[in-house]
Write an enzyme that holds these catalytic residues in place. Structure first.
Site, PDB file in Angstrom:
ATOM      1  N   VAL A 114      -4.912  -7.625  -1.235  1.00 42.26           N
ATOM      2  CA  VAL A 114      -5.693  -6.432  -0.923  1.00 42.26           C
ATOM      3  C   VAL A 114      -5.852  -5.645  -2.215  1.00 42.26           C
ATOM      4  O   VAL A 114      -4.923  -5.560  -3.023  1.00 42.26           O
ATOM      5  CB  VAL A 114      -5.011  -5.570   0.150  1.00 42.26           C
ATOM      6  CG1 VAL A 114      -5.811  -4.291   0.413  1.00 42.26           C
ATOM      7  CG2 VAL A 114      -4.831  -6.357   1.450  1.00 42.26           C
ATOM      8  N   CYS A 115      -7.041  -5.114  -2.431  1.00 41.02           N
ATOM      9  CA  CYS A 115      -7.329  -4.265  -3.583  1.00 41.02           C
ATOM     10  C   CYS A 115      -6.986  -5.019  -4.878  1.00 41.02           C
ATOM     11  O   CYS A 115      -7.329  -6.185  -5.029  1.00 41.02           O
ATOM     12  CB  CYS A 115      -6.570  -2.947  -3.437  1.00 41.02           C
ATOM     13  SG  CYS A 115      -7.194  -1.589  -4.454  1.00 41.02           S
ATOM     14  N   ALA A 116      -6.284  -4.365  -5.803  1.00 39.26           N
ATOM     15  CA  ALA A 116      -5.991  -4.983  -7.100  1.00 39.26           C
ATOM     16  C   ALA A 116      -4.870  -5.999  -7.042  1.00 39.26           C
ATOM     17  O   ALA A 116      -4.505  -6.579  -8.074  1.00 39.26           O
ATOM     18  CB  ALA A 116      -5.664  -3.901  -8.135  1.00 39.26           C
TER      19      ALA A 116
ATOM     20  N   GLY B 211      -8.967  -8.734   0.654  1.00 43.40           N
ATOM     21  CA  GLY B 211      -9.616  -7.516   1.112  1.00 43.40           C
ATOM     22  C   GLY B 211      -9.946  -6.628  -0.066  1.00 43.40           C
ATOM     23  O   GLY B 211      -9.298  -6.700  -1.115  1.00 43.40           O
ATOM     24  N   GLY B 212     -10.947  -5.791   0.102  1.00 42.68           N
ATOM     25  CA  GLY B 212     -11.349  -4.853  -0.943  1.00 42.68           C
ATOM     26  C   GLY B 212     -10.331  -3.740  -1.110  1.00 42.68           C
ATOM     27  O   GLY B 212      -9.126  -3.939  -0.948  1.00 42.68           O
TER      28      GLY B 212
END
Length: 237
Positions: free
Chosen positions: A103-105, A152-153
């Site tokens: 997720v994310c970074a 996921g973003g």
């Protein structure tokens, strides 16, 4: 209950953005047979990027073979890219996991461990372009599935992501039931995202994040150099 446990590992680390993985935790911990491992080097409190204290439950040395490895991001992600103990653990855990996820970074940690070379991945919009440094393929979608990689973003995308993982593990009926039970029906007060935000707002956010983005780029470039030189041990134990 499933016949065998679902071993799900969520990486915890100092400076993490906790919602990246505590959002997915809320969903995945409710799956039939789920055994959740909050992973860090040692069982000791860690502090998130905005000051929330969290306690891992499983040291790296005690981590079982995982069905799901999930890695989030946050400012602390950049320090991990230079931590060979962490990167070697992620590489080995990911090499045998059924699903390798972020997720994310957190995608940069996976990529720095050699787990996203040639794979499509989501990421927070501010840093998405940097995935290419590490051989991954950046995609603008909120959730991206590429073979057994699920990503996921930014931050809140982790909840949407978790239902996708739940469906992969236990089927869509189980995931739908969980979504209903958790009353996940987003209705944000503002209609704003990277596609419709005023250009001046995007520019202001990018400018304020410039030093962080530059540091992230340098850490990603160092990680890519280590991968090319074979300095990250990726063979499963």
């Amino acid at each position: 209950m499933t016949a065998t446990p679902l071993e799900i590992g969520l990486l915890f680390f100092p400076g993490m953005t906790q919602l990246d993985v505590t959002g997915p935790f809320e969903v995945l911990a409710r799956l039939p047979g789920a055994r959740i491992h909050l992973l860090w080097k040692r069982i000791e409190p860690i502090t998130s990027d905005v000051g929330l204290t969290l306690l891992p439950t499983t040291a790296f040395a005690d981590c079982p073979r995982l069905d799901v490895l999930c890695v989030g991001g946050g400012p602390g992600q950049m320090a991990l890219m230079d931590d060979l103990e962490v990167m070697t653990f992620v590489a080995k855990a990911g090499a045998t996991a059924r699903y390798v996820t972020s997720v994310c970074a957190g995608c940069f940690i996976l990529a720095g461990a050699g787990l996203l070379d040639g794979y499509r991945s989501a990421c927070h919009w501010l840093s998405r372009d940097q995935l290419a440094i590490l051989g991954a393929i950046p995609v603008e979608d909120r959730i991206v599935v590429d073979r057994n990689r699920i990503s996921g973003g930014g931050v809140t995308a982790g909840i949407d992501f978790a239902f996708q993982v739940a469906a992969a593990l236990c089927g869509s009926d189980v995931a739908k039931r969980l979504q209903l039970m958790l009353e996940y029906d987003p209705n944000p007060p503002f209609d704003i995202n990277e596609r419709n935000a005023p250009p001046e707002m995007i520019a202001e956010i990018r400018a304020s994040a410039r030093s962080m983005l530059d540091e992230r780029r340098r850490s990603n470039e160092r990680a890519m150099t280590r991968l090319r030189d074979g300095h990250v041990e990726t063979r499963p134990t």
